[in-house]
Scaffold this motif. Structure first.
Motif, PDB file in Angstrom:
ATOM      1  N   GLU A 553       0.739  -1.256   0.250  1.00 48.27           N
ATOM      2  CA  GLU A 553      -0.091   0.081   0.119  1.00 48.27           C
ATOM      3  C   GLU A 553       0.838   1.425   0.142  1.00 48.27           C
ATOM      4  N   LYS A 554       2.070   1.031   0.453  1.00 49.78           N
ATOM      5  CA  LYS A 554       2.733   2.415   0.590  1.00 49.78           C
ATOM      6  C   LYS A 554       4.376   2.416   0.247  1.00 49.78           C
ATOM      7  N   ILE A 555       4.981   3.577   0.095  1.00 47.20           N
ATOM      8  CA  ILE A 555       6.262   3.575   0.102  1.00 47.20           C
ATOM      9  C   ILE A 555       7.039   4.359   1.076  1.00 47.20           C
ATOM     10  N   GLU A 556       8.091   3.902   1.765  1.00 44.57           N
ATOM     11  CA  GLU A 556       8.564   4.739   2.755  1.00 44.57           C
ATOM     12  C   GLU A 556      10.010   5.007   2.516  1.00 44.57           C
ATOM     13  N   ILE A 557      10.243   6.256   2.612  1.00 42.92           N
ATOM     14  CA  ILE A 557      11.669   6.634   2.592  1.00 42.92           C
ATOM     15  C   ILE A 557      12.292   7.368   3.909  1.00 42.92           C
ATOM     16  N   MET A 558      13.239   6.898   4.524  1.00 48.33           N
ATOM     17  CA  MET A 558      13.715   6.960   5.872  1.00 48.33           C
ATOM     18  C   MET A 558      15.111   7.877   5.561  1.00 48.33           C
ATOM     19  N   ILE A 559      15.316   9.006   6.428  1.00 49.97           N
ATOM     20  CA  ILE A 559      16.644   9.647   6.231  1.00 49.97           C
ATOM     21  C   ILE A 559      16.817   9.863   7.868  1.00 49.97           C
ATOM     22  N   ALA A 560      17.977   9.102   8.262  1.00 50.18           N
ATOM     23  CA  ALA A 560      18.285   9.032   9.578  1.00 50.18           C
ATOM     24  C   ALA A 560      19.724   9.244   9.755  1.00 50.18           C
ATOM     25  N   ASP A 561      19.928  10.292  10.914  1.00 50.95           N
ATOM     26  CA  ASP A 561      21.265  10.754  11.337  1.00 50.95           C
ATOM     27  C   ASP A 561      21.448  10.256  12.783  1.00 50.95           C
ATOM     28  N   GLY A 605       0.609  12.138   0.933  1.00 55.37           N
ATOM     29  CA  GLY A 605       1.567  11.270   1.761  1.00 55.37           C
ATOM     30  C   GLY A 605       1.539  12.285   3.093  1.00 55.37           C
ATOM     31  N   LYS A 606       2.407  11.872   3.900  1.00 55.56           N
ATOM     32  CA  LYS A 606       2.766  12.265   5.267  1.00 55.56           C
ATOM     33  C   LYS A 606       4.286  12.308   5.459  1.00 55.56           C
ATOM     34  N   ILE A 607       4.815  13.198   6.314  1.00 55.52           N
ATOM     35  CA  ILE A 607       5.973  13.179   6.782  1.00 55.52           C
ATOM     36  C   ILE A 607       6.173  13.065   8.459  1.00 55.52           C
ATOM     37  N   GLU A 608       6.849  12.180   8.882  1.00 55.04           N
ATOM     38  CA  GLU A 608       7.071  12.126  10.212  1.00 55.04           C
ATOM     39  C   GLU A 608       8.423  12.359  10.872  1.00 55.04           C
ATOM     40  N   LEU A 609       8.438  12.762  12.221  1.00 55.73           N
ATOM     41  CA  LEU A 609       9.718  13.092  12.554  1.00 55.73           C
ATOM     42  C   LEU A 609      10.143  12.341  13.965  1.00 55.73           C
ATOM     43  N   ASP A 610      11.104  11.705  14.158  1.00 57.69           N
ATOM     44  CA  ASP A 610      11.403  11.118  15.430  1.00 57.69           C
ATOM     45  C   ASP A 610      12.866  11.558  15.903  1.00 57.69           C
ATOM     46  N   SER A 611      12.991  12.159  16.984  1.00 54.80           N
ATOM     47  CA  SER A 611      14.123  12.706  17.387  1.00 54.80           C
ATOM     48  C   SER A 611      14.554  12.750  18.891  1.00 54.80           C
ATOM     49  N   GLU A 612      15.665  12.531  19.077  1.00 50.51           N
ATOM     50  CA  GLU A 612      16.006  12.456  20.499  1.00 50.51           C
ATOM     51  C   GLU A 612      17.194  13.399  20.831  1.00 50.51           C
ATOM     52  N   LYS A 613      17.058  14.125  22.132  1.00 50.13           N
ATOM     53  CA  LYS A 613      18.387  15.042  22.014  1.00 50.13           C
ATOM     54  C   LYS A 613      19.885  14.275  22.299  1.00 50.13           C
ATOM     55  N   GLY A 614      20.692  14.631  21.627  1.00 55.09           N
ATOM     56  CA  GLY A 614      21.952  13.969  21.511  1.00 55.09           C
ATOM     57  C   GLY A 614      22.094  12.351  20.906  1.00 55.09           C
ATOM     58  N   LYS A 615      20.907  12.046  20.552  1.00 53.18           N
ATOM     59  CA  LYS A 615      20.997  10.642  19.784  1.00 53.18           C
ATOM     60  C   LYS A 615      20.712  10.576  18.286  1.00 53.18           C
ATOM     61  N   GLY A 616      20.393  11.848  17.544  1.00 57.71           N
ATOM     62  CA  GLY A 616      19.869  11.807  16.338  1.00 57.71           C
ATOM     63  C   GLY A 616      18.458  12.076  15.911  1.00 57.71           C
ATOM     64  N   THR A 617      18.225  12.229  14.718  1.00 54.18           N
ATOM     65  CA  THR A 617      17.112  12.554  13.919  1.00 54.18           C
ATOM     66  C   THR A 617      16.732  11.889  13.013  1.00 54.18           C
ATOM     67  N   SER A 618      15.459  11.024  12.825  1.00 54.73           N
ATOM     68  CA  SER A 618      15.014  10.458  11.640  1.00 54.73           C
ATOM     69  C   SER A 618      13.785  11.113  11.047  1.00 54.73           C
ATOM     70  N   PHE A 619      13.823  11.104   9.600  1.00 56.82           N
ATOM     71  CA  PHE A 619      12.362  11.492   8.976  1.00 56.82           C
ATOM     72  C   PHE A 619      12.008  10.306   8.099  1.00 56.82           C
ATOM     73  N   LYS A 620      10.572  10.250   8.313  1.00 57.06           N
ATOM     74  CA  LYS A 620       9.914   9.003   7.512  1.00 57.06           C
ATOM     75  C   LYS A 620       9.029   9.781   6.688  1.00 57.06           C
ATOM     76  N   ILE A 621       9.282   9.556   5.272  1.00 60.66           N
ATOM     77  CA  ILE A 621       8.295  10.172   4.206  1.00 60.66           C
ATOM     78  C   ILE A 621       7.325   9.031   3.764  1.00 60.66           C
ATOM     79  N   THR A 622       6.099   9.096   4.012  1.00 64.39           N
ATOM     80  CA  THR A 622       5.253   7.677   3.466  1.00 64.39           C
ATOM     81  C   THR A 622       4.499   8.174   2.496  1.00 64.39           C
ATOM     82  N   LEU A 623       4.465   7.555   1.271  1.00 64.93           N
ATOM     83  CA  LEU A 623       3.879   7.927   0.027  1.00 64.93           C
ATOM     84  C   LEU A 623       2.825   6.656  -0.396  1.00 64.93           C
ATOM     85  N   PRO A 624       1.543   7.200  -0.664  1.00 64.66           N
ATOM     86  CA  PRO A 624       0.710   5.791  -1.164  1.00 64.66           C
ATOM     87  C   PRO A 624       1.143   5.427  -2.438  1.00 64.66           C
ATOM     88  N   PHE A 625       1.213   4.201  -2.413  1.00 65.81           N
ATOM     89  CA  PHE A 625       1.666   3.369  -3.920  1.00 65.81           C
ATOM     90  C   PHE A 625       0.625   3.179  -4.864  1.00 65.81           C
TER      91      PHE A 625
END
Length: 909
Positions: A553-561, A605-625
């Motif tokens: 149902e969907k495609i996910e692109i993750m950019i994590a640092d 689609g939607k874009i979600e953010l997950d981050s923690e101070k001092g441990k990094g950040t990740s963005f998840k882009i979800t697009l309907p397939f």
């Protein structure tokens, strides 16, 4: 019978009592209206209001005056008649206006009447034009000399250093004409190839006659855009419009005004000449409210040519749109407040009526029931009024928040513009001022200018795209592309940057190809912004991984640092326009993340953010397939896509760094922009030893290491900002003597006041003039050297508690006084008790007094010995032991070396 008559008489008089109370209520309401009258009267004297520039000034005054309901404005127009305007000013004086805003027709003629108003106690704000006296309260206007200077400099650029020039103006005796004429001549005289033919001050017909008889004219400088337009029509009539270039002044946005003429190509350029209407009222308000104000308020001016006219026009249109929105909201708020005021008066009236009913109810029983019913009605009205009041307050709060958001948005936009503008204007001024140019250095400087111009262009493009999104005009142009190769190519663009920053950059995908429908241009910008953001907050040696996954149902692109990460507040506002949180950096790199979210939303689609101070950040882009057959294509063709975003540049300066040479004075430079850091270091290290860093924390380490002669710091820094660093420097006695210059994009008056409060010695807004910065550095170092020489000739009296640098010397001398009898007193012992290293103490004392610590101790002991010899009966030996000498004979030798006298000779002298 008597009782019945009394009863009837009381009923007869009750309505009269009610009428009396109603009269009292009307009086109170009328008193409230009278109390709402204007508190301050401002008289505005114009030499003429017929031209569009003056109309724009008046509109600006009226707009600003809407924010001050306690002020009223009365305007008088002399229509160019000097004597009439002087008479009108005298009328203002006789009527005892609280403040005058005057735009004099002529400088010399108006000096006596302005001095008279000023001497009578009426504040006078001069706008646009000056008098020959300094007896006025404040001046608001652009520097006409600078206007002429810019026109002359741009004329040289247009003519490429060679050509014939004609100047056209009105009123040679007015201060604007004199200033512009002088500045223009000053600029063109610097170029031998420019020939100044004549200046015409009479009429447009004389211009036509002159051009007919002198066809060799290459450029005409007109003192305003109306004259420039008249000259253009003359040139068009004579067939010279293709040959003769025209420069005007004013830069207004109306039809056939400066911006319109430049944009249509009728004139070559116009010099922005702000009206100063808003600034005049703002200054007047500060004066009347007894707030701090500046006497000289010079307005910003610049050259508007075909290169920047579209941006200026767009910005002016946007500002006007926002101003109209604010005016509509203010009008709506005023209507609601008026409604509230009416309801409040009804409430007052009803309350008094209730009181009358209560009094009347004592006479008749049935009035008690009437009173109860009235109370019920009043409660309902009161509830309705309170509901209306709450609604008004809610609407007012929303309007205030909307206004603050818009103002904050434009404030941050200005800050984002200032750093790249500094890296364009400052190197450009440096190139223009050079007498000789090194080809390699010039090429590097031009590369720096080009790079920052592209940054400005990208920022403007993002603003325009956001504007399209707000207006609902942004359309999705989806085609089928290979998503794997698309994302892979974007990640590959960052390989050079990753290598230079030693970042582990990886693209992870289990598929070799993945056909997918999407708008390649918009998704390209989304990925570019997020990956760029990851590099900005990932330290050297970190990791950035881009992952592409797909299910039914969907495609996910993750950019994590694994960078610095965000706290909960920063995460909640990460996609807001220019949200900065507690940091002095833009979490979304300006507009990038906000624009990315809008583009993803366009793809459903939607874009979600997950981050923690001092441990990094990740963005998840979800697009309907979406399968290809849903797009009505039996054999979908995968269209290759090539990113049109400029190549990713590593975070290194385009300026080549020369090997630092030791210099007499040391400067610690703190600037997080690598290009500006490298540029300032290159320009300053010819005369100073420069220690440059990118953050306040590293800067503090360098300051303690070097104890420099001066600190040059930006305000907007990652982590600790420049204000906090300055306060720390001035509060630490090891560094409190060091001058601090704050170089910043935050140029508002309140920011300058904040910088002064924390102890900054100078506050220079961006974009700045390099020569001014260098002279400011020389001045501060010169003052420091003079103070050091003054301290070197005296020893501070501990009883004189003085602020600043003397406080440290007082504490230092008190410590010497405490241990003066100790013959083993040393630099190491003093530094230990002061909590400093030996090197820090040496540099601090040397910087303040031009003496080393040992000599300073010796001089202090000498002064102590002199005082004891003159003011006590102690023997020479006792004095020697009391001042820390083990041997009286050595004391005698020491004293004679310093004074050419023995202690006995000094005492008897």
């Amino acid at each position: 019978m008597h009782n019945r008559l009394l009863f009837c008489r009381n009923r007869f008089f009750a309505p009269w009592k009610m009428l009396c109370l109603l009269g009292i209520i009307s009086t109170l309401i009328s008193c409230r209206k009278e109390n709402s009258e204007k508190k301050y009267r401002i008289g505005v004297s114009q030499c003429t209001t017929g031209d569009s520039w003056r109309k724009d000034m008046r509109e600006g005054m009226e707009r600003e005056l809407s924010f001050y309901p306690e002020m009223s404005m009365t305007e008088k127009d002399a229509k160019g008649n000097t004597q009439k305007q002087i008479q009108q000013i005298q009328e203002f004086i006789d009527e005892k206006f609280d403040l005058l805003i005057v735009s004099p027709n002529e400088s010399k003629s108006f000096t006596p009447i302005i001095e008279k108003a000023y001497s009578s106690g009426i504040p006078v704000v001069l706008v646009d034009r000056r008098t020959t006296s300094d007896k006025f309260t404040a001046f608001v206007g652009a520097d006409n000399y600078r206007v002429g200077l810019y026109a002359g400099m741009y004329a040289n650029i247009l003519l490429k250093g060679k050509g014939n020039i004609l100047e056209v103006g009105w009123g040679i005796n007015s201060s604007p004409s004199i200033g512009r004429h002088t500045g223009f001549l000053s600029a063109i005289k610097k170029h031998e190839g420019l020939h100044y033919m004549a200046s015409l001050w009479s009429s447009v017909d004389s211009v036509k006659t002159y051009l007919q008889t002198h066809p060799s004219v290459n450029l005409v400088f007109a003192h305003n855009d109306r004259l420039a337009y008249d000259v253009y029509r003359i040139c068009e009539e004579l067939g010279l419009n293709q040959k003769i270039k025209i420069i005007g002044v004013d830069g207004l946005a109306g039809k056939n005004e400066g911006l319109d003429l430049v944009r249509s190509g009728k004139i070559s350029a116009t010099i922005l000449y702000p009206t100063g209407g808003e600034e005049a009222i703002l200054t007047a308000a500060k004066i009347l409210k007894h707030e701090t104000f500046k006497k000289e308020n010079e307005l910003f001016t610049t050259v508007i040519d075909p290169q920047n006219v579209s941006i200026m026009f767009s910005q002016l249109q946007k500002v006007k749109e926002q101003q109209r929105d604010i005016e509509r909201q203010s009008s709506k708020i005023a209507e609601l407040i008026q409604t509230f005021s009416s309801q409040r008066n009804i409430l007052y009236f009803t309350t008094v009526l209730l009181t009358i009913l209560i009094i009347s109810g004592a006479f008749l029983y049935y009035l008690v029931q009437e009173k109860q019913q009235s109370n019920k009605v009043l409660e309902e009205q009161n509830k309705a009024i309170l509901e209306q009041k709450n609604e008004i307050e809610k609407i007012s709060l929303l309007a205030k928040q909307a206004t603050e958001e818009k103002l904050r948005f434009y404030s941050y936009i200005s800050h984002e513009f200032r750093t790249p503008l500094s890296l364009i204007l400052t190197p450009t001024e440096d190139l223009l001022q050079r007498k000789t140019n090194d080809v390699k250095e010039t090429r590097n400087t031009l590369h720096l200018i080009f790079k920052n111009a592209n940054r400005l262009l990208r920022l403007v493009d993002q603003l325009l795209e956001l504007r399209k999104l707000d207006a609902g005009k942004m359309q999705l142009e989806a085609k089928q592309h290979d998503l794997v190769s698309f994302v892979k190519d974007i990640v590959a663009d960052f390989n050079v940057k990753a290598k230079s920053q030693q970042v582990d950059l990886q693209f992870i995908c289990p598929f070799s190809a993945l056909p997918f429908w999407f708008d390649a241009e918009k998704l390209d910008k989304v990925l570019f912004n997020i990956i760029s953001n990851a590099f900005k907050y990932t330290m050297q040696g970190g990791a950035i991984h881009v992952t592409l996954l797909k299910n039914v149902e969907k495609i996910e692109i993750m950019i994590a640092d694994n960078g610095i990460g965000m706290n909960e507040v920063e995460k909640a506002h990460a996609f807001d326009l220019f949200y900065r949180g507690n940091q002095n950096i833009s979490l979304g790199t300006g507009l990038g993340l906000a624009l990315s979210m809008e583009f993803v939303n366009l793809h459903q689609g939607k874009i979600e953010l997950d981050s923690e101070k001092g441990k990094g950040t990740s963005f998840k882009i979800t697009l309907p397939f979406i399968q290809a057959e849903n797009q009505q294509l039996s054999k979908p063709e995968v269209v290759p896509y090539k990113s049109n975003i400029l190549s990713v540049e590593p975070e290194t300066s385009v300026l080549q760094q020369e090997e630092s040479k030791p210099r007499e004075n040391t400067i610690v430079l703190i600037e997080d922009n690598p290009d500006l850091n490298a540029f300032l270091k290159q320009k300053l290290e010819a005369n100073y030893h420069i220690a440059s860093v990118e953050s306040a924390e590293k800067g503090w380490e360098e300051i303690l290491l070097h104890i420099p002669d001066l600190i040059l710091s930006d305000v907007m820094l990652p982590g600790m900002d420049g204000f906090s660093l300055t306060q720390r420097i001035k509060q630490d006695f090891r560094t409190s003597h060091i001058p601090v210059i704050l170089l910043t994009a935050k140029g508002q008056l309140e920011n300058q006041i904040e910088g002064t409060k924390v102890g900054a010695d100078a506050y220079i807004p961006k974009p700045f003039n390099l020569e001014f910065l260098e002279e400011k550095i020389k001045g501060l170092l010169g003052n420091r050297d003079r103070m050091r020489r003054r301290f070197s000739s005296e020893v501070t009296n501990p009883s004189n508690i003085v602020k600043g640098e003397r406080r440290f010397l007082v504490e230092f001398e008190l410590l010497i006084e405490k241990n003066i009898k100790d013959s083993s007193l040393s630099v190491e012992k003093l530094s230990q008790e002061l909590g400093m290293s030996r090197v820090q103490l040496f540099r601090k004392v040397s910087a303040l007094t031009n003496k080393n610590v040992t000599d300073y101790i010796a001089d202090f002991k000498l002064l102590k010995a002199k005082a004891l010899l003159k003011d006590s009966e102690k023997t020479i030996a006792e004095i020697a032991y009391e001042t820390g000498f083990n041997n009286p004979s050595y004391f005698t030798t020491f004293f004679k070396q310093k004074t050419n006298q023995t202690p006995t000779e000094y005492r008897n002298g």
